[in-house]
Design a protein around this motif. Structure first.
Motif, mmCIF file in Angstrom:
data_model
loop_
_atom_site.group_PDB
_atom_site.id
_atom_site.type_symbol
_atom_site.label_atom_id
_atom_site.label_comp_id
_atom_site.label_asym_id
_atom_site.label_seq_id
_atom_site.Cartn_x
_atom_site.Cartn_y
_atom_site.Cartn_z
ATOM 1 N N VAL A 1 0.859 -1.180 0.000
ATOM 2 C CA VAL A 1 0.000 0.000 0.000
ATOM 3 C C VAL A 1 0.895 1.230 0.000
ATOM 4 O O VAL A 1 1.577 1.514 0.985
ATOM 5 N N PHE A 2 0.924 1.963 -1.109
ATOM 6 C CA PHE A 2 1.804 3.110 -1.265
ATOM 7 C C PHE A 2 1.419 4.240 -0.312
ATOM 8 O O PHE A 2 0.265 4.383 0.079
ATOM 9 N N GLN A 3 2.407 5.069 0.017
ATOM 10 C CA GLN A 3 2.139 6.247 0.827
ATOM 11 C C GLN A 3 1.203 7.195 0.093
ATOM 12 O O GLN A 3 0.282 7.754 0.677
ATOM 13 N N ASN A 4 1.439 7.384 -1.196
ATOM 14 C CA ASN A 4 0.602 8.241 -2.026
ATOM 15 C C ASN A 4 -0.361 7.359 -2.816
ATOM 16 O O ASN A 4 0.060 6.694 -3.764
ATOM 17 N N PRO A 5 -1.632 7.327 -2.461
ATOM 18 C CA PRO A 5 -2.565 6.420 -3.144
ATOM 19 C C PRO A 5 -2.723 6.724 -4.623
ATOM 20 O O PRO A 5 -3.090 5.843 -5.409
ATOM 21 N N PRO B 1 -12.663 7.287 -7.748
ATOM 22 C CA PRO B 1 -11.704 7.492 -6.658
ATOM 23 C C PRO B 1 -11.260 8.938 -6.491
ATOM 24 O O PRO B 1 -11.028 9.393 -5.361
ATOM 25 N N LEU B 2 -11.157 9.688 -7.587
ATOM 26 C CA LEU B 2 -10.691 11.063 -7.496
ATOM 27 C C LEU B 2 -11.714 11.996 -6.854
ATOM 28 O O LEU B 2 -11.401 13.144 -6.538
ATOM 29 N N ARG C 1 -7.518 4.496 1.778
ATOM 30 C CA ARG C 1 -8.244 3.289 2.177
ATOM 31 C C ARG C 1 -8.697 2.475 0.964
ATOM 32 O O ARG C 1 -8.832 1.250 1.047
ATOM 33 N N VAL C 2 -8.920 3.133 -0.165
ATOM 34 C CA VAL C 2 -9.190 2.389 -1.402
ATOM 35 C C VAL C 2 -7.970 1.536 -1.771
ATOM 36 O O VAL C 2 -8.088 0.361 -2.112
ATOM 37 N N ALA C 3 -6.787 2.155 -1.704
ATOM 38 C CA ALA C 3 -5.558 1.420 -2.006
ATOM 39 C C ALA C 3 -5.373 0.261 -1.039
ATOM 40 O O ALA C 3 -4.960 -0.840 -1.435
ATOM 41 N N LEU C 4 -5.683 0.485 0.231
ATOM 42 C CA LEU C 4 -5.583 -0.588 1.222
ATOM 43 C C LEU C 4 -6.570 -1.703 0.907
ATOM 44 O O LEU C 4 -6.222 -2.892 0.990
ATOM 45 N N ALA C 5 -7.782 -1.340 0.517
ATOM 46 C CA ALA C 5 -8.782 -2.348 0.166
ATOM 47 C C ALA C 5 -8.312 -3.208 -1.002
ATOM 48 O O ALA C 5 -8.541 -4.425 -1.025
ATOM 49 N N GLY C 6 -7.639 -2.582 -1.959
ATOM 50 C CA GLY C 6 -7.127 -3.336 -3.098
ATOM 51 C C GLY C 6 -6.142 -4.407 -2.677
ATOM 52 O O GLY C 6 -6.121 -5.517 -3.235
ATOM 53 N N VAL C 7 -5.318 -4.103 -1.684
ATOM 54 C CA VAL C 7 -4.365 -5.090 -1.171
ATOM 55 C C VAL C 7 -5.079 -6.147 -0.338
ATOM 56 O O VAL C 7 -4.794 -7.348 -0.451
#
Length: 271
Positions: free
Chosen positions: A84-88, A136-137, A146-152
């Motif tokens: 999960v990147f720092q910058n989503p 997402p934008l 949290r979207v990026a986290l959900a993807g992981v």
């Protein structure tokens, strides 16, 4: 369920000639919760990006599980390592939240029903089920993280890497992230977090690595590491607030969490 990680004498230099890592060596056991701390430019993100193949070491080796990462593609490593990147915004690309979260499990070859179920469960976990059809934008930074986290989460990887997971989150968001960390740990996943949030680090991670100048300066139990003044000064890191308060009060104990502080207060002020 989980896998180990090993860095052995890892060096890495950018094309500009900047040496970001200078002989980093340590291991992470299956199911361990490790936090990596240090100021910007210490080499933290550069190091963990070796785990999913974004970077390959200039010298030394990186192992994920029982195999080195050298020669393995990002797609192959993604089956084991969720990052999960720092910058989503470096990670999110689909036109809907649902589409973005479904991308990972689809690439891993799950069938349509499983992809749908995994994405729905992940969005519920991060509190974004009601935003599944949103772009997402159109979401806030904390929501995009949290979207990026959900993807992981939807990928179900053995190893989860969180780069500054609490940055931009309000108190509710931090609490939610903390709950996810605890849940993943209970499932036996290996968790590695880069964080500047020392309170979050102390409360949810059993081991801390301090980095500065591309090297490991301290490594161990949080209570031990946060007492290493020289290493923390070099890394421009302050101990958690309760730890600092206890020291300021002259207590012999060094609490890291609220319940520990209450217990220490009773002991230190008795009589």
């Amino acid at each position: 369920m989980s896998a180990s990680v090993r860095f052995d004498g890892v060096h890495f230099s950018y094309p500009s000639g900047v040496e970001a890592l200078r002989g980093v060596s340590f291991g992470v056991e299956p199911g361990e919760r490790l936090a990596i701390v240090g100021q910007n430019g210490a080499g933290k993100t550069t190091l963990v990006r070796h785990l999913n193949g974004i970077f390959q070491p200039s010298a030394g080796t990186v192992h994920v599980g029982d195999r080195p990462t050298t020669g393995r593609s990002i797609a192959e490593l993604a089956r084991q390592v969720g990052y999960v990147f720092q910058n989503p915004d470096e990670q999110i690309f689909a036109s809907t939240v649902r589409g973005d979260v479904e991308f990972g499990p689809r690439n891993l070859g799950y069938n349509a029903d499983e992809i749908t179920a995994r994405a729905a469960a992940a969005l519920q976990t991060v509190g974004l089920a009601d935003h599944a059809d949103s772009h997402p934008l159109h979401l806030s930074l904390s929501e995009r993280k949290r979207v990026a986290l959900a993807g992981v989460l939807a990928m179900g990887t053995e190893i989860v890497v969180l780069d500054e997971p609490t940055t931009g989150q309000d108190a509710r968001g931090v609490e939610l992230i903390a709950g996810i960390v605890e849940s993943l740990s209970a499932e036996g996943r290996t968790l590695i977090a880069i964080t500047h949030d020392m309170d979050f680090c102390a409360e949810h991670f059993g081991r801390v690595v301090v980095m500065a100048q591309g090297q490991v300066q301290a490594d161990g139990d949080p209570r031990e590491v946060f007492g290493c003044d020289a290493a923390l000064e070099l890394a421009a890191v302050e101990p958690p607030q309760l730890f600092r308060l206890a020291r300021h009060l002259g207590w012999s104990r060094r609490p890291l969490q609220v319940d520990e502080f209450v217990d220490a207060f009773e002991v230190e002020t008795r009589g």
